[in-house]
Each structure stands twice: as structure tokens, then as C-alpha cells.
Design a protein around this motif. Sequence first.
Motif, short mmCIF file in Angstrom:
data_model
loop_
_atom_site.label_atom_id
_atom_site.label_comp_id
_atom_site.label_asym_id
_atom_site.label_seq_id
_atom_site.Cartn_x
_atom_site.Cartn_y
_atom_site.Cartn_z
N ASP A 7 50.75 32.54 68.34
CA ASP A 7 49.87 31.50 68.88
C ASP A 7 50.61 30.57 69.85
O ASP A 7 50.98 29.45 69.51
CB ASP A 7 49.21 30.68 67.77
CG ASP A 7 48.24 31.52 66.96
OD1 ASP A 7 48.00 32.68 67.33
OD2 ASP A 7 47.70 31.00 65.97
N ARG B 18 40.87 28.44 80.00
CA ARG B 18 41.48 29.25 78.95
C ARG B 18 42.02 30.58 79.48
O ARG B 18 42.90 31.17 78.90
CB ARG B 18 40.47 29.48 77.84
CG ARG B 18 41.05 29.95 76.52
CD ARG B 18 41.85 28.86 75.83
NE ARG B 18 41.06 27.69 75.56
CZ ARG B 18 40.22 27.56 74.55
NH1 ARG B 18 40.05 28.56 73.72
NH2 ARG B 18 39.55 26.45 74.35
N GLU C 225 49.56 29.06 72.65
CA GLU C 225 48.68 28.32 73.56
C GLU C 225 49.39 27.14 74.24
O GLU C 225 49.08 26.80 75.37
CB GLU C 225 47.45 27.77 72.82
CG GLU C 225 46.48 28.82 72.35
CD GLU C 225 46.67 29.14 70.88
OE1 GLU C 225 45.68 29.50 70.25
OE2 GLU C 225 47.81 29.03 70.39
N GLN D 269 38.52 28.89 69.61
CA GLN D 269 39.84 29.21 70.14
C GLN D 269 39.89 30.69 70.48
O GLN D 269 38.90 31.39 70.46
CB GLN D 269 40.92 28.83 69.11
CG GLN D 269 40.91 27.39 68.69
CD GLN D 269 41.15 26.44 69.85
OE1 GLN D 269 42.00 26.68 70.70
NE2 GLN D 269 40.36 25.36 69.92
N ASN D 270 41.07 31.19 70.80
CA ASN D 270 41.20 32.59 71.20
C ASN D 270 40.82 33.53 70.06
O ASN D 270 41.07 33.26 68.89
CB ASN D 270 42.63 32.86 71.65
CG ASN D 270 42.95 32.16 72.96
OD1 ASN D 270 42.17 32.23 73.89
ND2 ASN D 270 44.08 31.50 73.02
#
Length: 344
Positions: A230, A64, A232, A38-39
Motif C-alpha cells: 500500500d 488516483r 499510496e 480506496q484502491n
Amino acid sequence: MTTTAVLDTTALEAWMDAAGLPGRGAPLEWSFVSGGSQNEIFEIRRGDLHAALRKPPLTAPASRDDGILREWRIIHALDGTDVPHTTAIAVCSDPAVLGRPFYLMGFVDGWSPMGGEGWPAPFDANLSVRRGLAEQLVEGVALLGAVDWRARGLGDLGRPDGFHDRQVPRWTSFYERIRARDLPGYEEATRWLAERRPLDFVPGIMHGDYQFANVMFQYGAPARLAAIIDWEMGTVGDPKLDLGWLMHSWPEDTAVSGAEGYVDLTGMPGRTALIEYYAERSGRQVDDMDYYQVLAKWKLAIVLEQGYQRAGDDPKLQSFGPLVLELMAGAADLAASSDYRSSR
């Protein structure tokens, strides 16, 4: 350092100077905070600047990049609102600088419910102050849903028109693509959702994965939400689905079953009390919360089923198998017992 994540400090310093950020001429210090597939998040210090840098890992899919810029739009739009959030500092859409687009946000002076074993003091031993943790969590949904998203420049972020009309077709189509086993209760819950809609629908900013894992609190009591993090899955949709996502597995009696989840809810208000608290703080009706909780259980079961089907020898993904069955059965059971009859 326990990760291979690195930063090109020379390139980053040059970009920061060109952007007119504080710290010109001062050495840049950084440390890796979290991330993987993930990031990635890095802590950045340079002169008077203390920030967090967030970017996709170099190996992440190209999609992404759009996601990270979408996150930036949301936190930038929240500046000037009363929603607790990380301060937007600067964004770089040029992947040539660090290999992927990234942004800088204010570093939050607070603690995460996922940052250690159990609650920190004074929430570990004093059950009376834990109530505030739950109420602040719900308060975040209420504040987020009240933001004028059009005025904040997010008119094109999501597709609120027809939001609920798309939920069942979208996720049933997704499930059929990954389907490798039958999920008892799936047909019943799907049919129930297809025949119903909320009593009203007031579009707003929604987080998409709202839970204790995605917030930070200020230190000490009383409990105060420091930031929602977060983003996303953030979009313009139905903020009450964030509440449904949060409440669908919240126990009614936390004294009996509050310690059974991924965080200990003992001492916090039960589900009904928190839904009523949301209604008080948001001014929105909650008579249709069964719809949102069934939708949350059903959708989460489908999302986790994809992970389970890809589990291989990954024990974490393997653990999704029984959880999926529990969630889907719970969705069907709630649908069967609910007296919510609003039709399309």
C-alpha cells in the motif's frame, strides 16, 4: 462475492497476451480481495501466473490514476533490492483497458496483521517470538531508507530539498482551511516544530503510512517480513519520519499497555529499545527522534481532523474526534518535556 467490483476478463486477457505475460490461452480466474473508495485489489490466476491486480475504483477521482502509476514506480524500483516488497510484473497506463490504469504484482504468500482476530499461531500464544514481529517491522524502515533512490530511477519522485522546511507551513495551511474547532496544544506543538529541524537529513524512500496495517509477514516463526504494501503515500522524503510515524504511539512498557492499540504489542520491545534497534540496523543517529514523534502526532491529528469534520453519521469518522484531541495534546506534551533543542 460481497462486492460489486468486477473485471472485464476479455479485455484483461487480451492485454496480458499483448504484454507477453504467462498463461496465454489459459482461462483467467479472479477474485476480489479488498477495496472500496480506496484502491481495489484482485487475485488473478492464469496458467502459471499468480498475481494481484491493483487499480482505482471506477468512481475514484481522476487524480488516483497518477497515484496508481506512482505506486508502480516505487515497487518496480524496489525490484533487486533487499526491501521486502511485492514483485512488479506489468503496468497498464491506458484506462481504456479496464476503465482505470492498473498494475500486476506478485501475489504475496503471507499473512496480514489486520487479517483476523489477534495474532496467528505461533505468535498468539508464544510471547517470546512476538519480539521478531516488531524488529522486522523496524527493519523494514531501515532497509527502505538505505535504497539508492537516484540509482533506482526515482530522482524525480519527490522533493527532498527543503522537505522539513515545508512540513509546518503545508500542514498549518491545511488545518486553517478545515478548522472548525480549537485543538488544545496545537499552537504549542506548531511553534516547537517551527523552531526545530532534525540533526541531519538523509533523503530516502519513505512509505508515508508505515505501520502493521501496511505490511505482510511470512508464515511461521521466526518472524520474517514478507512485503511492505500500500504505497499510496510513498515518496522520496525522510525515512526517519516513517519511524516516527510508527513509534509515536508505541508504548514504552508493552507489558503494561501493549494491548491497548489496534494490535496487541504485548511481548514486543518498548519504544526506546526499538528506536535503538533502528539505529543499530540503519547506522543513522536517533538523538532527534523527539522531533519526528512530535511531527508525526501533530500531522496525524490534523489529517484525522479533516475526517472528523466530514464525519456526518459515520461512526468510524466520528471516533476520530477524541483521538485527534489525544494526539495533539500528546504532541504538545512531548514537545514541552523534550530536551531536544536543535534550532533551524
